[in-house]
Design a protein around this motif. Structure first.
Motif, PDB file in Angstrom:
ATOM      1  N   UNK A   1       0.812  -1.239   0.000  1.00 19.42           N
ATOM      2  CA  UNK A   1       0.000   0.000   0.000  1.00 19.42           C
ATOM      3  C   UNK A   1       0.836   1.275   0.000  1.00 19.42           C
ATOM      4  N   UNK A   2       2.012   1.230   0.596  1.00 21.00           N
ATOM      5  CA  UNK A   2       2.851   2.434   0.646  1.00 21.00           C
ATOM      6  C   UNK A   2       4.312   2.023   0.526  1.00 21.00           C
ATOM      7  N   UNK A   3       4.931   2.436  -0.577  1.00 24.46           N
ATOM      8  CA  UNK A   3       6.309   1.996  -0.864  1.00 24.46           C
ATOM      9  C   UNK A   3       7.317   2.467   0.180  1.00 24.46           C
ATOM     10  N   UNK A   4       6.941   3.484   1.005  1.00 23.26           N
ATOM     11  CA  UNK A   4       7.878   3.991   2.017  1.00 23.26           C
ATOM     12  C   UNK A   4       7.658   3.365   3.402  1.00 23.26           C
ATOM     13  N   UNK A   5       6.598   2.577   3.553  1.00 23.11           N
ATOM     14  CA  UNK A   5       6.353   1.936   4.848  1.00 23.11           C
ATOM     15  C   UNK A   5       7.320   0.768   5.067  1.00 23.11           C
ATOM     16  N   UNK A   6       7.488   0.419   6.338  1.00 23.17           N
ATOM     17  CA  UNK A   6       8.386  -0.674   6.694  1.00 23.17           C
ATOM     18  C   UNK A   6       7.594  -1.799   7.369  1.00 23.17           C
ATOM     19  N   UNK A   7       8.148  -3.002   7.304  1.00 18.22           N
ATOM     20  CA  UNK A   7       7.607  -4.119   8.084  1.00 18.22           C
ATOM     21  C   UNK A   7       8.787  -5.001   8.461  1.00 18.22           C
TER      22      UNK A   7
ATOM     23  N   UNK B   1      23.545 -12.821  12.923  1.00 13.68           N
ATOM     24  CA  UNK B   1      23.528 -11.379  13.232  1.00 13.68           C
ATOM     25  C   UNK B   1      23.812 -10.556  11.977  1.00 13.68           C
ATOM     26  N   UNK B   2      24.862 -10.938  11.244  1.00 16.58           N
ATOM     27  CA  UNK B   2      25.263 -10.161  10.059  1.00 16.58           C
ATOM     28  C   UNK B   2      24.208 -10.235   8.962  1.00 16.58           C
ATOM     29  N   UNK B   3      23.608 -11.420   8.762  1.00 15.50           N
ATOM     30  CA  UNK B   3      22.606 -11.571   7.696  1.00 15.50           C
ATOM     31  C   UNK B   3      21.327 -10.829   8.048  1.00 15.50           C
ATOM     32  N   UNK B   4      20.932 -10.893   9.324  1.00 15.03           N
ATOM     33  CA  UNK B   4      19.742 -10.148   9.771  1.00 15.03           C
ATOM     34  C   UNK B   4      19.992  -8.647   9.604  1.00 15.03           C
ATOM     35  N   UNK B   5      21.134  -8.192  10.093  1.00 14.53           N
ATOM     36  CA  UNK B   5      21.443  -6.752  10.038  1.00 14.53           C
ATOM     37  C   UNK B   5      21.441  -6.249   8.592  1.00 14.53           C
TER      38      UNK B   5
ATOM     39  N   UNK C   1      19.383  -3.099   4.158  1.00 14.40           N
ATOM     40  CA  UNK C   1      18.991  -3.018   2.741  1.00 14.40           C
ATOM     41  C   UNK C   1      17.654  -2.292   2.598  1.00 14.40           C
ATOM     42  N   UNK C   2      16.689  -2.640   3.469  1.00 16.76           N
ATOM     43  CA  UNK C   2      15.354  -2.038   3.379  1.00 16.76           C
ATOM     44  C   UNK C   2      15.416  -0.558   3.784  1.00 16.76           C
ATOM     45  N   UNK C   3      16.132  -0.248   4.870  1.00 17.10           N
ATOM     46  CA  UNK C   3      16.218   1.153   5.319  1.00 17.10           C
ATOM     47  C   UNK C   3      16.874   2.029   4.244  1.00 17.10           C
TER      48      UNK C   3
END
Ligand code: KG4
Ligand code: ZN
Length: 347
Positions: free
Chosen positions: A215-221, A249-253, A258-260
């Motif tokens: 719904x919103x390309x700038x929202x996060x989940x 830890x590294x893969x999660x981070x 990437x998303x931020x």
């Protein structure tokens, strides 16, 4: 007026108080951008044994420490209450009992001395931390706010005036760091521990998801990512495979970063800004800062970030935000109350 070497009578000196979570903090800020003192009593060690912030313990500790912290802030700045122009205090969002301690203290000092009172939004404080070390930075610009309770993409229209263009649908970025850190056995607070351990891991070892919100390309989940990490840990346990904590830890981070980065750069370009800032506890993350710097350099965007100590909770940032409210004429009365879910675009 007592003798104050750092300030002249025309200077605006703000005494700032911050107690929204687990830091009891006070600062003296001159003319919005010069920090004369910034005192923080961190309660982290007290909460670590419980794996997270215990609101009741936080409130009690704030009560115990707040006078001491304010006295130290005044002393380190070389001023007395007589030199102070206004008192700025965080009144939301945050833990209600914790906020109430700072608000009651600020009101009491204001009532006893007649110094004007200015209530400040905690996230406005985080964003304003950027003004302290970047004297040239002025609105408008875009800002990513990533803290324990918020993941917002914000257009800073003017000082203290914000439009939220993206927000998290579920967990905040910092919350995801804290929950994943707990799941892999690192304990509280998770962000700095994952930041450190990630340096020893491979960020491409495990393919965790990068969520997009239709719904919103700038929202996060971030809750799907958190579940993916938990599922990965469970499946390793069931198969009797050893978990490489540093790789997780590294893969999660990397998945969070990437998303931020992707959402931020997209928003900055779409809204036509050439200035971008970050704020909040997660903004102290070394890999996030490096990734944003690289992306901004590539796109010709000037990247602003507070030093790590000014990213996490502190009162100097509240003093800076409070200064801009004060010079706009904002004053609060003794009916100022703690507002745990105060909205950034409604202040
Ligand atoms: O802004 P903040 O100090 O308090 C809130 O207003 O919430 O943010 C605290 C959050 C916590 O979730 C903490 O784990 C996260 O910021 N954090 C970090 C780092 N330092 C603090 N997250 C990632 N990397 C860090 N270095
Ligand atoms: Zn904060």
């Amino acid at each position: 007026m007592s003798e104050c070497k750092q300030a002249s009578v025309d200077d605006v000196l703000i005494l700032a108080i911050e107690s929204s979570c687990d830091e009891t903090a006070a600062a003296v800020v001159k003319n919005g951008r010069e920090v004369l003192s910034n005192v923080i009593y961190s309660q982290i060690a007290l909460h670590t044994v419980y794996g997270g912030v215990v609101p009741e313990i936080a409130s009690r500790k704030h009560v115990e420490k707040i006078n001491q912290v304010i006295e130290s802030a005044l002393e380190q700045a070389g001023v007395t209450l007589q030199d102070i122009t206004a008192i700025a205090v965080t009144y939301g969002p945050g833990l209600v009992g914790a906020l109430l301690v700072g608000v009651a203290e600020a009101k009491a000092i204001s009532f006893a001395t007649g110094i004007p009172l200015v209530g400040v939004h905690h996230i406005s404080g985080h964003i304003s931390a950027n003004y302290i070390e970047h004297q040239e930075l002025k609105p408008p610009f875009a800002c990513l706010v990533a803290s324990g309770g918020h993941s917002h993409l914000v257009v800073v229209k003017d000082y203290g005036q914000y439009e939220i263009i993206g927000r998290t649908r579920d967990d905040a970025a910092g919350e995801a760091f804290d929950k994943v850190a707990r799941a892999i056995g690192l304990g509280y607070p998770g962000g700095p521990k994952i930041d450190k351990l990630s340096k020893e891991g491979n960020p491409d070892a495990i393919a965790f998801p990068r969520a997009k919100v239709a719904e919103n390309e700038y929202d996060f989940s971030f809750s799907g990512l958190k579940s993916a990490v938990l599922n990965y840990l469970n499946s390793c346990q069931m198969k009797g495979e050893e978990v490489n904590q540093a790789d997780v830890a590294a893969s999660f981070q990397k998945a969070v970063i990437d998303v931020l980065v992707d959402h931020s750069i997209h928003a900055v370009k779409e809204f036509g800004f050439d200035k971008f800032a970050i704020a909040g506890g997660v903004a102290s993350n070394a890999s996030l800062r490096a990734a944003l710097q690289e992306a901004c350099d590539r796109e010709g965007i000037t990247f602003y970030h507070p030093s790590p100590a000014l990213c996490t909770d502190n009162a100097a940032m509240i003093g800076t935000a409070g200064y801009y409210e004060f010079i706009k004429g904002v004053r609060h009365g003794y009916d100022l109350n703690a507002v745990p879910n105060l909205k950034l675009d409604e202040v």
